[in-house]
Scaffold this motif. Sequence first.
Motif, PDB file in Angstrom:
ATOM      1  N   VAL A 103      -1.369  -7.287  -7.767  1.00  0.00           N
ATOM      2  CA  VAL A 103      -1.204  -6.303  -8.884  1.00  0.00           C
ATOM      3  C   VAL A 103      -1.930  -7.063 -10.000  1.00  0.00           C
ATOM      4  N   ARG A 104      -1.612  -8.096 -10.491  1.00  0.00           N
ATOM      5  CA  ARG A 104      -2.259  -8.946 -11.739  1.00  0.00           C
ATOM      6  C   ARG A 104      -3.515  -9.188 -11.493  1.00  0.00           C
ATOM      7  N   HIS A 105      -4.010  -9.606 -10.534  1.00  0.00           N
ATOM      8  CA  HIS A 105      -5.509  -9.980 -10.329  1.00  0.00           C
ATOM      9  C   HIS A 105      -6.329  -8.953  -9.253  1.00  0.00           C
ATOM     10  N   SER A 106      -5.766  -7.661  -9.537  1.00  0.00           N
ATOM     11  CA  SER A 106      -6.646  -6.712  -8.535  1.00  0.00           C
ATOM     12  C   SER A 106      -8.173  -6.681  -8.821  1.00  0.00           C
ATOM     13  N   GLU A 107      -8.608  -6.756 -10.130  1.00  0.00           N
ATOM     14  CA  GLU A 107      -9.939  -6.920 -10.504  1.00  0.00           C
ATOM     15  C   GLU A 107     -10.247  -8.356 -11.403  1.00  0.00           C
ATOM     16  N   PRO A 108     -10.897  -9.105 -10.688  1.00  0.00           N
ATOM     17  CA  PRO A 108     -11.069 -10.286 -11.696  1.00  0.00           C
ATOM     18  C   PRO A 108     -11.798 -10.323 -12.847  1.00  0.00           C
ATOM     19  N   GLY A 109     -11.377 -10.785 -13.764  1.00  0.00           N
ATOM     20  CA  GLY A 109     -11.914 -10.938 -15.007  1.00  0.00           C
ATOM     21  C   GLY A 109     -11.700  -9.767 -16.150  1.00  0.00           C
ATOM     22  N   GLN A 110     -10.813  -8.624 -15.471  1.00  0.00           N
ATOM     23  CA  GLN A 110     -10.492  -7.410 -16.206  1.00  0.00           C
ATOM     24  C   GLN A 110      -9.252  -7.312 -16.404  1.00  0.00           C
ATOM     25  N   ALA A 111      -8.728  -6.802 -17.486  1.00  0.00           N
ATOM     26  CA  ALA A 111      -7.446  -6.707 -17.868  1.00  0.00           C
ATOM     27  C   ALA A 111      -7.132  -5.179 -17.059  1.00  0.00           C
ATOM     28  N   PRO A 112      -6.004  -4.916 -16.587  1.00  0.00           N
ATOM     29  CA  PRO A 112      -5.749  -3.778 -15.961  1.00  0.00           C
ATOM     30  C   PRO A 112      -5.961  -2.481 -17.003  1.00  0.00           C
ATOM     31  N   ALA A 113      -6.327  -1.178 -16.761  1.00  0.00           N
ATOM     32  CA  ALA A 113      -6.454  -0.163 -17.563  1.00  0.00           C
ATOM     33  C   ALA A 113      -4.764   0.305 -17.756  1.00  0.00           C
ATOM     34  N   LEU A 114      -4.629   1.111 -18.920  1.00  0.00           N
ATOM     35  CA  LEU A 114      -3.180   1.682 -19.140  1.00  0.00           C
ATOM     36  C   LEU A 114      -3.012   2.683 -18.046  1.00  0.00           C
ATOM     37  N   PRO A 115      -1.916   2.971 -17.675  1.00  0.00           N
ATOM     38  CA  PRO A 115      -1.632   3.940 -16.569  1.00  0.00           C
ATOM     39  C   PRO A 115      -2.374   5.412 -16.789  1.00  0.00           C
ATOM     40  N   LEU A 116      -2.328   5.952 -18.246  1.00  0.00           N
ATOM     41  CA  LEU A 116      -2.786   7.127 -18.355  1.00  0.00           C
ATOM     42  C   LEU A 116      -4.176   7.290 -18.826  1.00  0.00           C
ATOM     43  N   SER A 117      -4.762   6.089 -18.852  1.00  0.00           N
ATOM     44  CA  SER A 117      -6.090   6.071 -19.487  1.00  0.00           C
ATOM     45  C   SER A 117      -7.058   6.540 -18.447  1.00  0.00           C
ATOM     46  N   SER A 118      -8.085   7.393 -19.095  1.00  0.00           N
ATOM     47  CA  SER A 118      -9.216   7.803 -18.427  1.00  0.00           C
ATOM     48  C   SER A 118     -10.043   6.780 -17.511  1.00  0.00           C
ATOM     49  N   GLN A 119      -9.798   5.535 -18.045  1.00  0.00           N
ATOM     50  CA  GLN A 119     -10.612   4.498 -17.035  1.00  0.00           C
ATOM     51  C   GLN A 119      -9.688   3.815 -15.725  1.00  0.00           C
ATOM     52  N   SER A 120      -8.618   4.413 -16.010  1.00  0.00           N
ATOM     53  CA  SER A 120      -7.695   3.894 -14.833  1.00  0.00           C
ATOM     54  C   SER A 120      -8.142   4.341 -13.329  1.00  0.00           C
ATOM     55  N   THR A 121      -8.239   3.245 -12.613  1.00  0.00           N
ATOM     56  CA  THR A 121      -8.665   3.313 -11.400  1.00  0.00           C
ATOM     57  C   THR A 121      -7.594   2.733 -10.115  1.00  0.00           C
ATOM     58  N   VAL A 122      -7.054   3.396  -9.540  1.00  0.00           N
ATOM     59  CA  VAL A 122      -5.898   2.583  -8.857  1.00  0.00           C
ATOM     60  C   VAL A 122      -6.614   2.139  -7.553  1.00  0.00           C
ATOM     61  N   GLN A 123      -6.374   1.096  -7.347  1.00  0.00           N
ATOM     62  CA  GLN A 123      -6.899   0.409  -5.945  1.00  0.00           C
ATOM     63  C   GLN A 123      -5.508   0.114  -5.362  1.00  0.00           C
ATOM     64  N   THR A 124      -5.580  -0.452  -3.884  1.00  0.00           N
ATOM     65  CA  THR A 124      -4.493  -0.865  -2.961  1.00  0.00           C
ATOM     66  C   THR A 124      -4.728  -2.262  -2.629  1.00  0.00           C
ATOM     67  N   PHE A 125      -3.607  -2.720  -2.056  1.00  0.00           N
ATOM     68  CA  PHE A 125      -3.366  -3.889  -1.479  1.00  0.00           C
ATOM     69  C   PHE A 125      -2.672  -3.612  -0.369  1.00  0.00           C
ATOM     70  N   GLU A 126      -2.571  -4.711   0.538  1.00  0.00           N
ATOM     71  CA  GLU A 126      -1.818  -4.572   1.850  1.00  0.00           C
ATOM     72  C   GLU A 126      -0.886  -5.669   1.803  1.00  0.00           C
ATOM     73  N   LEU A 127       0.297  -5.503   2.341  1.00  0.00           N
ATOM     74  CA  LEU A 127       1.531  -6.186   2.598  1.00  0.00           C
ATOM     75  C   LEU A 127       1.625  -6.119   4.227  1.00  0.00           C
ATOM     76  N   LEU A 128       1.736  -7.451   4.819  1.00  0.00           N
ATOM     77  CA  LEU A 128       1.998  -7.385   6.319  1.00  0.00           C
ATOM     78  C   LEU A 128       2.965  -8.283   6.383  1.00  0.00           C
ATOM     79  N   LEU A 129       4.072  -7.766   7.133  1.00  0.00           N
ATOM     80  CA  LEU A 129       5.422  -8.350   7.694  1.00  0.00           C
ATOM     81  C   LEU A 129       5.108  -8.770   9.008  1.00  0.00           C
ATOM     82  N   GLU A 130       5.454  -9.888   9.418  1.00  0.00           N
ATOM     83  CA  GLU A 130       5.289 -10.253  11.013  1.00  0.00           C
ATOM     84  C   GLU A 130       6.473 -11.042  11.320  1.00  0.00           C
ATOM     85  N   ALA A 131       6.990 -10.701  12.422  1.00  0.00           N
ATOM     86  CA  ALA A 131       8.187 -11.696  13.094  1.00  0.00           C
ATOM     87  C   ALA A 131       7.348 -12.170  14.279  1.00  0.00           C
ATOM     88  N   LEU A 132       7.104 -13.580  14.021  1.00  0.00           N
ATOM     89  CA  LEU A 132       6.605 -14.535  14.914  1.00  0.00           C
ATOM     90  C   LEU A 132       7.705 -15.291  15.866  1.00  0.00           C
TER      91      LEU A 132
END
Length: 192
Positions: free
Chosen positions: A56-85
């Motif tokens: 979440v903190r490093h979703s866009e390198p070199g940029q501070a995250p936009a405020l949640p209600l800001s018109s510049q806010s673009t939400v991206q995703t990341f993936e979590l993978l859980l595996e039982a090996l």
Amino acid sequence: MAHEPTRRSRPALADTPNAVALARLHTADVLSGWGICPDLVETSKLLVSELATNAVRHSEPGQAPALPLSSQSTVQTFELLLEALPGAVRLSVWDRDVRPPVLKEVGVDATGGRGIFIVAAMSRDWGYYPARGLPGKVVWAEIALGSASPGGDRDASVSSPGRRAADDLRAPGDARADPNLIGRVLVGIKEL
């Protein structure tokens, strides 16, 4: 001889501040459903929390995250993978930042920067690799099943080629407090 298939769970989460709590809840629900012991579920929640926080903190390198209600806010995703090996649980998080995670020692007064240090201390092995076919990287950590001590049961066969094992990154002298207890305390603090 029958071989049990690897269990997997792979949710995509928005890189918003509540994603970390959702990742922890998902991890607890899935691993408990797989019959993983409660202590290892707690350790897994801590590690997922650290990995998701970094995503979440490093979703866009070199940029501070936009405020949640800001018109510049673009939400991206990341993936979590859980595996039982066999003999382990692997926790992986894909994010869009290509920069490798940095293991650093921080002072007691620091307000951040401990995430990868905690991941290295609490897992039997960890590492990262460039994402295949996507921008960014995948950071992963493994926890040994049936082991009370995360760092005490290392197996070279589970290390990714070209990656440094967490032992190479630990401070000399392995006399420290019970990492499971530390993990439970840290999870409790984060949930306040």
